[in-house]
Design a protein around this motif. Structure first.
Motif, PDB file in Angstrom:
ATOM      1  N   ALA A 248       0.809  -1.223   0.000  1.00 34.98           N
ATOM      2  CA  ALA A 248       0.000   0.000   0.000  1.00 34.98           C
ATOM      3  C   ALA A 248       0.839   1.267   0.000  1.00 34.98           C
ATOM      4  CB  ALA A 248      -0.947  -0.003   1.199  1.00 34.98           C
ATOM      5  N   ALA A 249       1.955   1.259   0.745  1.00 31.54           N
ATOM      6  CA  ALA A 249       2.773   2.471   0.878  1.00 31.54           C
ATOM      7  C   ALA A 249       3.435   2.881  -0.434  1.00 31.54           C
ATOM      8  CB  ALA A 249       3.827   2.274   1.955  1.00 31.54           C
ATOM      9  N   THR A 250       3.532   1.957  -1.384  1.00 22.48           N
ATOM     10  CA  THR A 250       4.183   2.265  -2.662  1.00 22.48           C
ATOM     11  C   THR A 250       3.206   2.188  -3.833  1.00 22.48           C
ATOM     12  OG1 THR A 250       4.887  -0.054  -2.870  1.00 22.48           O
ATOM     13  CG2 THR A 250       6.439   1.500  -1.855  1.00 22.48           C
TER      14      THR A 250
ATOM     15  N   VAL B 173      -1.843   6.003   3.331  1.00 17.67           N
ATOM     16  CA  VAL B 173      -0.968   5.342   4.297  1.00 17.67           C
ATOM     17  C   VAL B 173      -0.260   6.382   5.165  1.00 17.67           C
ATOM     18  CG1 VAL B 173       1.110   3.925   4.571  1.00 17.67           C
ATOM     19  CG2 VAL B 173      -0.622   3.271   2.912  1.00 17.67           C
ATOM     20  N   LYS B 174       0.094   7.512   4.571  1.00 18.67           N
ATOM     21  CA  LYS B 174       0.832   8.548   5.292  1.00 18.67           C
ATOM     22  C   LYS B 174      -0.032   9.270   6.319  1.00 18.67           C
ATOM     23  CE  LYS B 174       3.944   9.569   1.407  1.00 18.67           C
ATOM     24  NZ  LYS B 174       4.340  10.594   0.409  1.00 18.67           N
ATOM     25  N   LYS B 175      -1.273   9.576   5.977  1.00 17.07           N
ATOM     26  CA  LYS B 175      -2.033  10.473   6.849  1.00 17.07           C
ATOM     27  C   LYS B 175      -3.527  10.197   6.979  1.00 17.07           C
ATOM     28  CE  LYS B 175      -2.164  13.839   3.034  1.00 17.07           C
ATOM     29  NZ  LYS B 175      -1.776  15.200   2.614  1.00 17.07           N
TER      30      LYS B 175
ATOM     31  N   GLY C  35      -7.676   0.006   8.074  1.00 20.65           N
ATOM     32  CA  GLY C  35      -8.171   0.526   6.808  1.00 20.65           C
ATOM     33  C   GLY C  35      -7.487   1.816   6.415  1.00 20.65           C
ATOM     34  N   LEU C  36      -7.719   2.218   5.194  1.00 22.66           N
ATOM     35  CA  LEU C  36      -7.232   3.490   4.659  1.00 22.66           C
ATOM     36  C   LEU C  36      -8.434   4.253   4.133  1.00 22.66           C
ATOM     37  CD1 LEU C  36      -4.221   2.094   2.567  1.00 22.66           C
ATOM     38  CD2 LEU C  36      -4.137   3.006   4.895  1.00 22.66           C
ATOM     39  N   TRP C  37      -8.350   5.585   4.154  1.00 24.66           N
ATOM     40  CA  TRP C  37      -9.480   6.359   3.663  1.00 24.66           C
ATOM     41  C   TRP C  37      -9.030   7.556   2.850  1.00 24.66           C
ATOM     42  CZ3 TRP C  37     -11.054  11.317   5.739  1.00 24.66           C
ATOM     43  CH2 TRP C  37     -10.298  11.747   6.838  1.00 24.66           C
TER      44      TRP C  37
ATOM     45  N   ILE D 291     -10.109  -1.762   3.015  1.00 23.69           N
ATOM     46  CA  ILE D 291      -9.638  -2.605   4.110  1.00 23.69           C
ATOM     47  C   ILE D 291      -8.294  -3.209   3.728  1.00 23.69           C
ATOM     48  CG2 ILE D 291     -10.093  -4.703   5.443  1.00 23.69           C
ATOM     49  CD1 ILE D 291     -13.074  -4.132   5.152  1.00 23.69           C
ATOM     50  N   LEU D 292      -7.324  -3.084   4.618  1.00 29.56           N
ATOM     51  CA  LEU D 292      -6.014  -3.663   4.370  1.00 29.56           C
ATOM     52  C   LEU D 292      -6.064  -5.171   4.566  1.00 29.56           C
ATOM     53  CD1 LEU D 292      -3.787  -1.006   6.122  1.00 29.56           C
ATOM     54  CD2 LEU D 292      -3.602  -1.674   3.727  1.00 29.56           C
TER      55      LEU D 292
END
Length: 266
Positions: free
Chosen positions: A102-104, A112-114, A158-160, A179-180
């Protein structure tokens, strides 16, 4: 195997969840966020509950607070183009995000950052191919339901994202989430090679912190002990259709299934 987690169940009331977590219930802030009761067959594009931690817009220097928000399940990247006014153009449904990538990945790296969140659920579904194909040559799949043995809620990482129609800035933004997922561990490998990434309560502060990146180790595959109290059991094939929705989806299959009990574990 098919991409997971693509279906889950939740009976969480947002007001009750806010009280339990000492969070602000912001689910009533939007006309499309009204609570409509338990959902035993949550599917991508549905509105789902999330837990985020954010600063107050009017008092940004104050400490961040936990907030309950309703979002579209299927993350819309901030750079996605609009189709109709206020509506993103159709694209691949980003309802899952691989924790190890996810980070890349362009669609997820900003989140992922914020913009990290928790997705509360009672449990999730997966399908296991069993026996020979049916008369039409299609694989026979038995749905399984994974949940805590004691019925306590699960909180998945999760990420949003916040998507805005740049050509119509006056229209309300669209909140969406994914959802991760991570490699399955422990007995859950008997069901699927992937699973949602659980986020233990002791890591919530670091995971939800809006001012700092999440520690890299929180995105790693967890130890088998983290899912040792999750049970998997066969349930009714009624869940196969998103048109079906009710507690009867969690009942055992008629006749006990074709040998499916051997995959049930504790």
């Amino acid at each position: 195997m098919e991409l997971m987690c693509g279906r889950y169940a939740t009976t969480t009331n947002p007001a009750r969840l806010a009280a339990e977590l000492d969070a602000l219930d912001e689910t009533g802030d939007r006309p499309d966020s009204k609570y409509t009761g338990p959902n035993y067959n949550v599917a991508p594009t549905n509105q789902v509950l999330t837990v985020v931690e954010r600063h107050d817009r009017e008092q940004a220097d104050d400490d961040p607070r936990l907030r309950i928000r309703r979002m579209r399940w299927g993350l819309i990247p901030v750079w996605a183009k609009a189709g109709e006014p206020g509506v993103p153009a159709k694209g691949k449904p980003l309802f899952n995000a691989r924790a190890d990538k996810a980070a890349t990945t362009a669609s997820f790296r900003d989140a992922v950052k914020k913009r990290r969140c928790l997705v509360p659920m009672d449990g999730w579904y997966e399908w296991v191919v069993e026996g020979a194909p049916d008369a039409k040559g299609k694989a026979v799949k038995q749905p399984f339901y994974m949940a805590h043995a004691d019925g306590s809620p699960l909180y998945m990482a999760g990420l949003w994202s916040v998507w805005r129609d740049r050509d119509h800035p006056a229209l309300p933004p669209l909140l969406s989430c994914a959802i991760l997922t991570t490699d399955a561990v422990g007995d859950l490998t008997k069901i699927h090679d992937r699973m949602p990434l659980p986020m233990p309560r002791e890591h919530w502060a670091a995971w939800l912190d809006p001012d700092h990146p999440a520690p890299h180790e929180l995105l790693e595959t967890p130890a088998p002990q983290s899912v040792s109290d999750i049970v998997a059991r066969p349930v009714s094939p009624l869940v196969n259709s998103v048109r079906n929705n009710g507690p009867e989806l969690l009942t055992p299959p008629a006749g006990g299934g074709s040998g499916s009990d051997q995959l049930s574990f504790r």
